[in-house]
Design a protein around this motif. Sequence first.
Motif, mmCIF file in Angstrom:
data_model
loop_
_atom_site.group_PDB
_atom_site.id
_atom_site.type_symbol
_atom_site.label_atom_id
_atom_site.label_comp_id
_atom_site.label_asym_id
_atom_site.label_seq_id
_atom_site.Cartn_x
_atom_site.Cartn_y
_atom_site.Cartn_z
ATOM 1 N N ILE A 1 -3.793 14.506 -5.516
ATOM 2 C CA ILE A 1 -2.578 15.019 -4.859
ATOM 3 C C ILE A 1 -1.740 15.861 -5.808
ATOM 4 C CG2 ILE A 1 -2.430 13.230 -3.074
ATOM 5 C CD1 ILE A 1 -0.313 11.859 -4.708
ATOM 6 N N GLN B 1 2.300 12.333 2.794
ATOM 7 C CA GLN B 1 0.971 12.023 2.247
ATOM 8 C C GLN B 1 0.691 10.536 2.321
ATOM 9 O OE1 GLN B 1 1.583 13.889 -1.572
ATOM 10 N NE2 GLN B 1 0.114 15.501 -1.101
ATOM 11 N N THR B 2 1.702 9.738 1.989
ATOM 12 C CA THR B 2 1.524 8.286 2.068
ATOM 13 C C THR B 2 1.112 7.887 3.472
ATOM 14 O OG1 THR B 2 3.247 8.044 0.434
ATOM 15 C CG2 THR B 2 2.671 6.080 1.675
ATOM 16 N N PHE C 1 2.582 -2.945 -9.980
ATOM 17 C CA PHE C 1 3.372 -3.911 -9.217
ATOM 18 C C PHE C 1 2.981 -5.356 -9.524
ATOM 19 C CE2 PHE C 1 3.634 0.064 -7.067
ATOM 20 C CZ PHE C 1 4.930 0.132 -6.602
ATOM 21 N N MET D 1 12.223 4.150 -6.731
ATOM 22 C CA MET D 1 11.541 3.446 -5.656
ATOM 23 C C MET D 1 12.530 2.784 -4.707
ATOM 24 S SD MET D 1 8.336 3.793 -5.387
ATOM 25 C CE MET D 1 7.515 2.419 -4.604
ATOM 26 N N PHE E 1 -5.750 0.534 -3.316
ATOM 27 C CA PHE E 1 -5.980 1.044 -1.966
ATOM 28 C C PHE E 1 -7.283 0.442 -1.453
ATOM 29 C CE2 PHE E 1 -3.895 4.911 -3.949
ATOM 30 C CZ PHE E 1 -2.654 4.628 -3.428
ATOM 31 N N GLU F 1 3.940 1.401 -1.141
ATOM 32 C CA GLU F 1 4.573 1.480 -2.462
ATOM 33 C C GLU F 1 3.613 2.049 -3.483
ATOM 34 O OE1 GLU F 1 6.126 -2.406 -3.367
ATOM 35 O OE2 GLU F 1 8.134 -1.704 -2.839
ATOM 36 N N ALA F 2 2.347 1.608 -3.401
ATOM 37 C CA ALA F 2 1.355 2.094 -4.358
ATOM 38 C C ALA F 2 1.233 3.608 -4.261
ATOM 39 C CB ALA F 2 0.009 1.438 -4.093
ATOM 40 N N ALA F 3 1.146 4.106 -3.026
ATOM 41 C CA ALA F 3 0.982 5.551 -2.852
ATOM 42 C C ALA F 3 2.237 6.297 -3.299
ATOM 43 C CB ALA F 3 0.658 5.863 -1.400
ATOM 44 N N LEU F 4 3.409 5.780 -2.900
ATOM 45 C CA LEU F 4 4.658 6.445 -3.285
ATOM 46 C C LEU F 4 4.804 6.476 -4.802
ATOM 47 C CD1 LEU F 4 7.155 5.013 -0.664
ATOM 48 C CD2 LEU F 4 6.369 7.368 -0.853
ATOM 49 N N LEU G 1 -5.412 3.360 7.950
ATOM 50 C CA LEU G 1 -5.552 1.907 7.973
ATOM 51 C C LEU G 1 -5.147 1.320 9.316
ATOM 52 C CD1 LEU G 1 -4.246 1.017 4.414
ATOM 53 C CD2 LEU G 1 -6.576 0.866 5.272
ATOM 54 N N ILE H 1 0.846 -1.204 0.000
ATOM 55 C CA ILE H 1 0.000 0.000 0.000
ATOM 56 C C ILE H 1 0.877 1.248 0.000
ATOM 57 C CG2 ILE H 1 -1.687 1.309 1.339
ATOM 58 C CD1 ILE H 1 -2.882 -1.125 0.077
ATOM 59 N N ARG I 1 -5.144 3.365 -12.371
ATOM 60 C CA ARG I 1 -4.654 4.317 -11.382
ATOM 61 C C ARG I 1 -3.347 4.935 -11.845
ATOM 62 N NH1 ARG I 1 -3.534 1.638 -5.752
ATOM 63 N NH2 ARG I 1 -1.769 0.811 -6.904
ATOM 64 N N HIS J 1 -2.486 9.747 4.390
ATOM 65 C CA HIS J 1 -3.659 9.353 3.608
ATOM 66 C C HIS J 1 -3.922 7.854 3.683
ATOM 67 C CE1 HIS J 1 -2.965 13.063 0.813
ATOM 68 N NE2 HIS J 1 -3.364 13.392 2.017
ATOM 69 N N HIS J 2 -2.889 7.064 3.854
ATOM 70 C CA HIS J 2 -3.096 5.617 3.729
ATOM 71 C C HIS J 2 -2.721 4.835 4.982
ATOM 72 C CE1 HIS J 2 -4.071 6.072 -0.460
ATOM 73 N NE2 HIS J 2 -3.072 6.916 -0.541
ATOM 74 N N ASN K 1 -2.266 -4.094 -6.023
ATOM 75 C CA ASN K 1 -2.316 -3.443 -4.705
ATOM 76 C C ASN K 1 -3.215 -2.219 -4.710
ATOM 77 O OD1 ASN K 1 -0.692 -1.933 -6.315
ATOM 78 N ND2 ASN K 1 0.967 -1.686 -4.849
ATOM 79 N N ALA L 1 2.923 10.341 -4.300
ATOM 80 C CA ALA L 1 2.613 10.907 -2.991
ATOM 81 C C ALA L 1 3.912 11.071 -2.215
ATOM 82 C CB ALA L 1 1.663 9.990 -2.232
#
Lengths: 422, 251
Positions: free
Chosen positions: B110, A318-319, B90, B52, B96, A307-310, A327, A305, B160, A322-323, B94, A314
């Motif tokens: 954002i 924010q990551t 990925f 990343m 949200f 990683e998805a936001a980053l 959670l 999750i 997304r 927001h997430h 994944n 974000a």
Amino acid sequence: MNKNKEKLLAKRYSSEKRFQFLGKSAIFMALLFLAIFIFKIFSTGYTAFQKTWLIVPVNFDAETMYLDANPSKEDLEEADYFEISLQSMFNLDKNANEKQQNELKKMVSYFFEREIKQELINDPSLLGKTKDVYITASDDLDQVFKGNYPRDLPENQRRVTDYQLKIFDQLVEQGKVESKFNLSFFTYPDSREAELAGIASSFMGSIFSILVCLAIAFPVAVLAAIYLEEFAPKNRFTDFIEVNINNLAAVPSIVFGLLGLGILLAVFQLPRSTPLVGGITLSLMTLPTIIIACRASLKAVPPSIREAALAMGASRMQTTMHHTVPLSMPGTLSGTIIGLAQALGETAPLILIGMVAFVNTIPGSPMDPAASLPVQIYIWAESAERGFVEKVSACIMVLLGFLIVMNLFAQIIRHKFEKKWS
Amino acid sequence: MIKISAKNVDVFYGKKQALFNINLDIEENQVTALIGPSGCGKSTFLRCLNRMNDVIDICKVQGEIVINDFNINDKGCDVVRLREKIGMVFQKPNPFPKTLYENISYGPTIHGMAQSKQEMDEIVETSLKKAALWEEVKDRLHEPGTGLSGGQQQRLCIARAISVQPEVILMDEPCSALDPIATAQIEELIDELKKEHTIIIVTHSMAQAARVSQRTGFFHLGELIEHGSTDKIFKNPDNTKTQDYITGRFG
């Protein structure tokens, strides 16, 4: 060879059976102790929710109270009720001598004058008439009526005299003794007289302490946990901090009490015996519990999750906001409630900061002196009067009820809001 | 035209070196497949392209990766803006744990890409349409994204990623958790997406690489052994290791 194998197999089966038996008996033992404990508390405590009242005819004689025929409200407030109250007790036995009259007076709580006054203020038309009034019986007669008081002791070892018992039995026969729900147990503050003692002051004290504790511990702990888990570099220093937070959770609570005494009371001169100081002290104890719960639930948020936001661009902040943090909230909140429930049951640190003082007012703010429920249990358990025995158990029942509600709430939050990861 | 150019890229996990002197040019609006046995560093290289690897404390990247004449390993590079331009999908879907709509609208929100609710609705719709998911989910945009099937979830993740109109999409084994039908859908989608985006896909499946890509790079033990057009790599590789891997002699 084959025989040997079979022997081995039989041995394995029997050892498994033995293990199961041991496990079951351990569970049985635990349940048995719990059942005994709960039975004991309830069987001694349930009578505290009933209170014994004597029904006494009171003659609201205007002359004796120095009132004119049409008194104003102020007049009623200021009138002298002592004489009519005393007289109505003496009237229970017109032939009583002076010593016996004194005993008659002691058959009811010292509050009787106020109860009679309230009756007239509620209904001023009673003036000049005679009416049966419910008057709280003394705690000893209360116990006699509930059957908790041994009558067969010699008189000089009893707090109830033979004469009092005789009059009381007459009243019972005439149907002038009644047992009703003991509302005053919940609405009155502590008192030296068992029949008037209630948990209002300690209940409010506990609520205020918990609120102060929550207001301090929750934000500090959540911020600390988020920083440590999401932002702090993983190095020796943060490892050291983590070990110390875990150690803090294991520090005996009385040590925090000493800290509160030495720093909050001695250095900062905060008012003693108050839920403010109690709450701050308890928050020190709750802090590590919440930090650990919050970090655990942050860890449980899958890295995918984050990683998805980053990867969406974000920022780290924010990551997290927001997430990850939303959670982790169900776990954090249920951990917080468990921590508060622990704090609610804490006695030792509160005794040290003076919340053990006798408080017969209901606190209106965290700055007013108060007791707390567990300390109230401790205070009553120390008291000699028989009337307090049932109060101790009743107070334990209230505290346990409070804790069960809080834990239930924690469970509901966890199950209702926790996201399931596929 | 060359979109991304990696020059002398070395990657270290602590003391262990994971990539050795990678030099690779990625062509614009084409699909580049990175293949190789497990642990060869192809995913590590992919993660270098949108930084990343920053998330991993002990990971250190050296060398130059130039995108649009700009070295993303420079100190002045803003990762937030970089990742807006370079999306990622990925291995495991994944989404949200929020609604489908919120999943798509998160990126545009954002980055401030929509001025009104209407614009946002449009972005969500186009993204889902491009990801070939619109018809299946248009009636349940406000249901949780985690309730979709695996293949749908992965297409949601692709939607997304394209919601912020990235120039490049990185895909890290996007089909490894999916069944053959879902895989076929995603592959079709990749073919469609390459018209507007440059795509780099890491895959375990050589068949997939052969099907979807125009160019292929073969990694082995942290080195880029060979790269070139997919046709050439699969039919007539220069290197014997590539030959051995393609023909299934190892890996």
